[in-house]
Design an enzyme around this catalytic site. Structure first.
Site, PDB file in Angstrom:
ATOM      1  N   ARG A 259       0.849  -1.185   0.000  1.00 32.24           N
ATOM      2  CA  ARG A 259       0.000   0.000   0.000  1.00 32.24           C
ATOM      3  C   ARG A 259       0.885   1.236   0.000  1.00 32.24           C
ATOM      4  O   ARG A 259       1.505   1.572   1.007  1.00 32.24           O
ATOM      5  CB  ARG A 259      -0.918  -0.022   1.230  1.00 32.24           C
ATOM      6  CG  ARG A 259      -1.590   1.300   1.509  1.00 32.24           C
ATOM      7  CD  ARG A 259      -2.660   1.212   2.573  1.00 32.24           C
ATOM      8  NE  ARG A 259      -2.246   0.657   3.847  1.00 32.24           N
ATOM      9  CZ  ARG A 259      -1.547   1.308   4.786  1.00 32.24           C
ATOM     10  NH1 ARG A 259      -1.142   2.540   4.564  1.00 32.24           N
ATOM     11  NH2 ARG A 259      -1.259   0.727   5.936  1.00 32.24           N
ATOM     12  N   HIS A 263      -3.402   4.222   5.106  1.00 28.07           N
ATOM     13  CA  HIS A 263      -4.554   3.326   5.187  1.00 28.07           C
ATOM     14  C   HIS A 263      -5.804   4.012   4.649  1.00 28.07           C
ATOM     15  O   HIS A 263      -6.622   3.406   3.966  1.00 28.07           O
ATOM     16  CB  HIS A 263      -4.763   2.889   6.635  1.00 28.07           C
ATOM     17  CG  HIS A 263      -6.031   2.133   6.855  1.00 28.07           C
ATOM     18  ND1 HIS A 263      -6.192   0.829   6.429  1.00 28.07           N
ATOM     19  CD2 HIS A 263      -7.203   2.505   7.433  1.00 28.07           C
ATOM     20  CE1 HIS A 263      -7.414   0.427   6.747  1.00 28.07           C
ATOM     21  NE2 HIS A 263      -8.041   1.418   7.349  1.00 28.07           N
ATOM     22  N   TYR A 272       4.908   5.726  10.707  1.00 34.64           N
ATOM     23  CA  TYR A 272       5.246   4.338  11.049  1.00 34.64           C
ATOM     24  C   TYR A 272       6.014   3.591   9.944  1.00 34.64           C
ATOM     25  O   TYR A 272       6.380   2.438  10.132  1.00 34.64           O
ATOM     26  CB  TYR A 272       3.980   3.549  11.420  1.00 34.64           C
ATOM     27  CG  TYR A 272       2.876   3.569  10.368  1.00 34.64           C
ATOM     28  CD1 TYR A 272       2.885   2.706   9.283  1.00 34.64           C
ATOM     29  CD2 TYR A 272       1.804   4.455  10.490  1.00 34.64           C
ATOM     30  CE1 TYR A 272       1.877   2.713   8.343  1.00 34.64           C
ATOM     31  CE2 TYR A 272       0.785   4.478   9.553  1.00 34.64           C
ATOM     32  CZ  TYR A 272       0.822   3.597   8.480  1.00 34.64           C
ATOM     33  OH  TYR A 272      -0.187   3.611   7.544  1.00 34.64           O
TER      34      TYR A 272
END
Length: 364
Positions: A259, A263, A272
Site C-alpha cells: 500500500r 490506510h 510508522y
C-alpha cells in the site's frame, strides 16, 4: 509419558513471479509465456484505476469527499485477478477494490457516492455482479460464504469471490469464512491482498505464518504470488478459479503487494514507515513493470500516449460526476431504517415536516 515433538512450521514458498521489476522475464514467465495483448489491457486498466484513485484523494482534500481509501500500489493484484474472472462471477469487495469496481462497470459517481456521504452503496449489485463495499473489517468474507452456499443450493455454476487484506485475516469473521467454506466445500475464491500493513501494524507483528499457509491449515488450496506482477496474478487466479469451478472446494490466492498511500485519507504513513521501505517498494511499482515489458516487446509510443489521454479524460469525468452527486433526502432515513412502518418513526417524520414548514413561514 513422553511428549511428541512439535510439528515444524513448513517453509513458505517464494511468490510466483513472471516479470521482474526491471521488466525482464523470469524462468516461470518464459515457461508460461508472456501474453502481450493481455499486458496491454491490464496496463490500461491499472493506469485508469490509479488516475481515479489520485483524483478521488484530491477531491477529498478539497472537501468534496468525507473519506477515501486508496489502492495506490495494489493495481496489479486487483486488475490481474479481475481479468481472470468471468463477468458472471459474484464479487464481494472490502473497501478499496476500485480497480475491480471499474472493471465491473461501476461509474465514478456510483463509486464516490458512498464516500461523499450520499448513499450506503451506489450501484446495482445484481447488475454489476459486484457487491457493495464493506467497511466493517472482514464481514464480506462471511457474506460471500453465505452467498456461495446459496449459489450451490440453487445449482448455479457461478464462482463467488471475496477480496480482503492481510489485516482482515486477523479477524474472526475471515477465519470463520475460511473454515466454513472448506468444511462445506463451497465454490468460493478468496483473494488476499497482503499490502504489508494493517493500518500501522506491520505483517510481521500481525501473524507468525503467512495468510496462504493459514488458509492451507483449513484445508483450502492456497497459492502465493507476486502481487505487483499483473501477469502472474492473472495466471494464478485463473488456475485457482479453475480448481474451484471443478468442484474441488474453495481456494485462496495471497497476492504480496504494498500500500503506497496511507490506510485512508485520515492516516499519515510517515509516522510508522521508513523512507527506505517506501523506496524499495516504489522500485517494484506494478505499472512501471508492465510499461517496461510492453516497450521491450515493441508496443509503440502511441499506445502509452492514448492511455494517458484516456486517464486525463477519466479524471475530468471523476471531478464532474463527483460534484454532480445529489444530496440525499433526509426522508429516506425514516423510510429505510426499519423494514416495517413504526408509529414512533412516523411521528418523528411528521415533526420534521412541521419544522420545515415553520422555517418556510419565517419572513426573509
Amino acid at each position: 509419558m513422553s511428549v511428541p515433538p512439535p510439528v515444524a512450521r513448513p517453509a513458505s514458498p517464494q511468490p510466483l513471479q513472471f516479470v521482474r521489476p526491471d521488466g525482464s522475464v523470469t524462468e516461470d514467465g518464459a515457461r508460461h509465456g508472456i501474453d502481450v495483448e493481455l499486458a496491454r489491457t491490464c496496463y490500461r486498466d491499472m493506469v485508469l484505476a490509479r488516475r481515479l484513485d489520485h483524483e478521488a484523494l484530491a477531491l477529498q482534500r478539497q472537501g468534496e469527499l468525507s473519506l477515501w481509501l486508496m489502492a495506490w500500489g495494489q493495481e496489479a493484484a486487483q486488475v490481474g485477478s479481475a481479468q481472470a474472472l468471468r463477468q458472471t462471477d459474484m464479487v464481494f469487495p472490502s473497501y478499496r477494490e476500485h480497480a475491480v469496481a471499474l472493471h465491473r462497470g461501476v461509474r465514478p459517481s456510483e463509486l464516490l457516492a458512498q464516500w461523499r456521504g450520499c448513499t450506503h452503496g451506489g450501484w446495482d449489485v445484481a447488475e454489476r455482479r459486484f457487491h457493495l463495499y464493506s467497511l466493517v473489517l472482514g464481514t464480506q468474507t462471511l457474506h460471500a460464504t453465505g452467498y456461495a452456499a446459496g449459489a450451490r443450493l440453487a445449482g448455479s455454476d457461478e464462482l463467488v469471490v471475496a477480496y480482503f487484506g492481510d489485516g482482515a485475516s486477523s479477524q474472526g469473521d475471515v477465519n470463520e469464512a475460511l473454515n466454513w467454506s472448506a468444511a462445506a466445500s463451497l465454490p468460493l475464491l478468496f483473494l488476499c491482498q497482503n499490502n504489508q500493513w494493517a493500518i500501522s501494524t506491520p505483517a510481521a507483528l500481525q501473524m507468525r505464518t503467512s495468510v496462504h499457509q493459514r488458509a492451507a491449515g483449513f484445508g483450502i488450496a492456497s497459492f502465493v504470488v507476486d502481487g505487483n506482477d499483473v501477469l502472474a496474478v492473472h495466471a494464478v487466479t485463473a488456475a485457482a478459479a479453475e480448481l474451484v469451478r471443478a468442484g474441488k472446494g474453495p481456494a485462496l490466492v495471497e497476492a504480496v503487494t504494498y500500500r503506497r498511500a496511507g490506510h485512508s485519507s485520515s492516516d499519515d504513513p510517515t509516522r510508522y514507515r521508513s523512507d527506505d521501505e517506501v523506496a524499495d517498494w516504489t522500485a517494484r511499482d506494478p505499472i512501471d513493470r508492465v510499461d517496461r515489458i510492453l516497450r521491450a516487446s515493441g508496443v509503440p509510443a502511441d499506445f502509452f500516449d492514448d492511455v494517458q489521454a484516456e486517464a486525463e479524460q477519466l479524471a475530468l469525468r471523476v471531478r464532474e460526476e463527483c460534484r454532480a452527486i445529489p444530496d440525499p433526502d433526509l426522508d429516506d432515513v425514516f423510510a429505510s431504517t426499519y423494514a416495517a412502518s413504526r408509529l414512533d418513526v412516523e411521528r418523528e417524520l411528521a415533526e420534521r415536516h412541521r419544522m420545515l414548514r415553520s422555517l418556510e413561514e419565517v419572513p426573509a
